[in-house]
Design a protein around this motif. Sequence first.
Motif, PDB file in Angstrom:
ATOM      1  N   GLY A 320       0.806  -1.215   0.000  1.00 30.53           N
ATOM      2  CA  GLY A 320       0.000   0.000   0.000  1.00 30.53           C
ATOM      3  C   GLY A 320       0.840   1.266   0.000  1.00 30.53           C
ATOM      4  N   ILE A 321       0.565   2.178  -0.942  1.00 26.67           N
ATOM      5  CA  ILE A 321       1.177   3.507  -0.970  1.00 26.67           C
ATOM      6  C   ILE A 321       0.098   4.523  -1.314  1.00 26.67           C
ATOM      7  N   ALA A 322       0.242   5.744  -0.802  1.00 18.96           N
ATOM      8  CA  ALA A 322      -0.751   6.789  -1.064  1.00 18.96           C
ATOM      9  C   ALA A 322      -0.111   8.160  -0.933  1.00 18.96           C
ATOM     10  N   TRP A 323      -0.234   8.978  -1.978  1.00 21.39           N
ATOM     11  CA  TRP A 323       0.141  10.384  -1.882  1.00 21.39           C
ATOM     12  C   TRP A 323      -0.934  11.134  -1.097  1.00 21.39           C
ATOM     13  N   SER A 324      -0.547  12.217  -0.464  1.00 17.54           N
ATOM     14  CA  SER A 324      -1.509  13.116   0.163  1.00 17.54           C
ATOM     15  C   SER A 324      -1.952  14.155  -0.860  1.00 17.54           C
ATOM     16  N   CYS A 325      -3.269  14.286  -1.063  1.00 18.55           N
ATOM     17  CA  CYS A 325      -3.775  15.329  -1.959  1.00 18.55           C
ATOM     18  C   CYS A 325      -3.644  16.711  -1.326  1.00 18.55           C
ATOM     19  N   ARG A 326      -3.749  16.765  -0.005  1.00 25.26           N
ATOM     20  CA  ARG A 326      -3.648  18.058   0.677  1.00 25.26           C
ATOM     21  C   ARG A 326      -2.218  18.585   0.665  1.00 25.26           C
ATOM     22  N   GLU A 327      -1.257  17.703   0.872  1.00 27.15           N
ATOM     23  CA  GLU A 327       0.160  18.070   0.816  1.00 27.15           C
ATOM     24  C   GLU A 327       0.837  17.143  -0.188  1.00 27.15           C
ATOM     25  N   PRO A 328       0.852  17.501  -1.477  1.00 27.95           N
ATOM     26  CA  PRO A 328       1.307  16.567  -2.503  1.00 27.95           C
ATOM     27  C   PRO A 328       2.772  16.162  -2.399  1.00 27.95           C
ATOM     28  N   SER A 329       3.530  16.828  -1.548  1.00 34.50           N
ATOM     29  CA  SER A 329       4.918  16.392  -1.361  1.00 34.50           C
ATOM     30  C   SER A 329       5.028  15.245  -0.358  1.00 34.50           C
ATOM     31  N   MET A 330       3.932  14.895   0.318  1.00 35.83           N
ATOM     32  CA  MET A 330       3.950  13.853   1.347  1.00 35.83           C
ATOM     33  C   MET A 330       3.294  12.579   0.824  1.00 35.83           C
ATOM     34  N   PHE A 331       3.816  11.440   1.266  1.00 36.44           N
ATOM     35  CA  PHE A 331       3.174  10.174   0.935  1.00 36.44           C
ATOM     36  C   PHE A 331       3.315   9.204   2.100  1.00 36.44           C
ATOM     37  N   ALA A 332       2.381   8.259   2.139  1.00 34.02           N
ATOM     38  CA  ALA A 332       2.398   7.221   3.168  1.00 34.02           C
ATOM     39  C   ALA A 332       2.571   5.867   2.510  1.00 34.02           C
ATOM     40  N   SER A 333       3.283   4.983   3.184  1.00 33.20           N
ATOM     41  CA  SER A 333       3.419   3.609   2.722  1.00 33.20           C
ATOM     42  C   SER A 333       3.148   2.671   3.888  1.00 33.20           C
ATOM     43  N   LEU A 334       2.622   1.506   3.543  1.00 32.96           N
ATOM     44  CA  LEU A 334       2.199   0.532   4.540  1.00 32.96           C
ATOM     45  C   LEU A 334       2.837  -0.808   4.221  1.00 32.96           C
ATOM     46  N   SER A 335       3.669  -1.314   5.130  1.00 34.20           N
ATOM     47  CA  SER A 335       4.261  -2.628   4.927  1.00 34.20           C
ATOM     48  C   SER A 335       3.374  -3.699   5.555  1.00 34.20           C
ATOM     49  N   TYR A 336       3.570  -4.927   5.120  1.00 34.25           N
ATOM     50  CA  TYR A 336       2.672  -6.025   5.483  1.00 34.25           C
ATOM     51  C   TYR A 336       2.647  -6.273   6.992  1.00 34.25           C
ATOM     52  N   GLY A 338       2.261  -4.094   9.171  1.00 30.91           N
ATOM     53  CA  GLY A 338       1.411  -3.093   9.813  1.00 30.91           C
ATOM     54  C   GLY A 338       2.094  -1.784  10.133  1.00 30.91           C
ATOM     55  N   ARG A 339       3.237  -1.538   9.540  1.00 27.81           N
ATOM     56  CA  ARG A 339       3.998  -0.312   9.817  1.00 27.81           C
ATOM     57  C   ARG A 339       3.688   0.751   8.768  1.00 27.81           C
ATOM     58  N   VAL A 340       3.212   1.901   9.219  1.00 34.60           N
ATOM     59  CA  VAL A 340       2.948   3.028   8.333  1.00 34.60           C
ATOM     60  C   VAL A 340       4.090   4.027   8.461  1.00 34.60           C
ATOM     61  N   VAL A 341       4.609   4.459   7.321  1.00 35.59           N
ATOM     62  CA  VAL A 341       5.666   5.478   7.313  1.00 35.59           C
ATOM     63  C   VAL A 341       5.232   6.600   6.376  1.00 35.59           C
ATOM     64  N   VAL A 342       5.300   7.834   6.863  1.00 30.64           N
ATOM     65  CA  VAL A 342       5.033   9.004   6.032  1.00 30.64           C
ATOM     66  C   VAL A 342       6.358   9.685   5.714  1.00 30.64           C
ATOM     67  N   GLU A 343       6.597   9.895   4.423  1.00 32.92           N
ATOM     68  CA  GLU A 343       7.839  10.508   3.951  1.00 32.92           C
ATOM     69  C   GLU A 343       7.520  11.780   3.182  1.00 32.92           C
ATOM     70  N   SER A 344       8.539  12.625   3.020  1.00 30.95           N
ATOM     71  CA  SER A 344       8.402  13.837   2.228  1.00 30.95           C
ATOM     72  C   SER A 344       9.267  13.742   0.979  1.00 30.95           C
ATOM     73  N   ALA A 345       8.659  14.067  -0.161  1.00 33.12           N
ATOM     74  CA  ALA A 345       9.418  14.133  -1.417  1.00 33.12           C
ATOM     75  C   ALA A 345       9.847  15.566  -1.718  1.00 33.12           C
ATOM     76  N   LYS A 346       9.682  16.458  -0.741  1.00 29.00           N
ATOM     77  CA  LYS A 346       9.969  17.873  -0.958  1.00 29.00           C
ATOM     78  C   LYS A 346      11.395  18.139  -1.431  1.00 29.00           C
ATOM     79  N   PRO A 347      12.415  17.390  -0.960  1.00 29.21           N
ATOM     80  CA  PRO A 347      13.765  17.649  -1.472  1.00 29.21           C
ATOM     81  C   PRO A 347      13.904  17.457  -2.975  1.00 29.21           C
ATOM     82  N   TYR A 348      12.959  16.773  -3.596  1.00 30.13           N
ATOM     83  CA  TYR A 348      13.061  16.489  -5.030  1.00 30.13           C
ATOM     84  C   TYR A 348      12.124  17.349  -5.855  1.00 30.13           C
TER      85      TYR A 348
END
Length: 352
Positions: A320-336, A338-348
């Motif tokens: 599972g992966i999902a971009w945030s529509c409210r903050e398009p530089s942010m995205f969340a990923s979900l590993s099997y 049950g760990r959710v990690v939110v990262e920022s693509a802002k440096p790119y």
Amino acid sequence: MQGASTGIVYGGLKYQARCIADVKADPDHTSFLAGTLSLREENEVHLIRLLPSGTELVCEGLFYHPNEIWDLKSCPFDPRIFSTVFTSGETYGASIWKIPELYGQSNAPQLEQLVSLNEHSFKIKCVLWWPLGKHDKLISIDEGNLFLWSIDSSSKIAKVISKESVGMLHNLSGGAWDPHDRNAVAAICGSSLQFWDLRTMKKTNSIEHAQVRDVDYNPKKQHLVATAEDECGIRLWDLRMPRLPAKELPGHAHWTWAVRYNPEYDELILSAGTDSAVNLWLASTTGHDDSAAESLVDSPTRNIDPLLNSYNDYEDSIYGIAWSCREPSMFASLSYDGRVVVESAKPYIRTK
């Protein structure tokens, strides 16, 4: 390229999980819904919110769900409504749920079941909402059929408008709804990607010999889709010339399971796979000229590596992966696990 992970971790999911979705309709918060996949325990849906400081993820709401969740989508026009596809033993079902209004005042409030999509006789794979705002139609896909539904949430009524079988020799596994055309949908079908017109429920086009696991439409430009494939990684297609991909990206060390265009910067693409990695790609939208992509990212050279970053801070497969529509530089990923990690693509992303 692999950078040091600065991700924000949410470890509140107690069980295995595959599904995460951005809460698109929430204008005030960066929020995600995640659903668990436990065979023996009572499953849960977590409403996860990024605090305004941007440094912590919190559980805004925790809701019991009766069965294992195999697909979860957030309603694009009501932040309290979402859909799930679930299984109980050999039985599959799909429902639309509503989060109770006073959900913060109870330990585990009950979800309100608005409608059940109970006309399926095959194994249900996914539910699709039209991505750009309010629409009273839904698509559901099972292994052999496409369904178009008329939904009235307030009256709790779901009616099948039309249904089409893809034939006994095919096996549907997913799809995506074209954001540029309410009448067009892509369906993943065995070794092909099929395109259907919902007015006639007829196939209009197809891409053959592609073992697709996921598909996503470019949100900004018509006729462009990205596919995640077992052997070829990620392919970008121009549907006006579907015989050959416009671009191929090398993908992952194992199966590429999910692909998502950024909702705002359509040259940015996320992919995830069973190699426990999330990759951030820079790809031109035409597939033939990367000059448009260069304007997005500071690059000293003309020949830029399409792989901007690989996020490897995981110990399990990522479905599972999902971009945030409210903050398009942010995205969340979900590993099997049950760990959710939110990262920022802002440096790119280069600000103009």
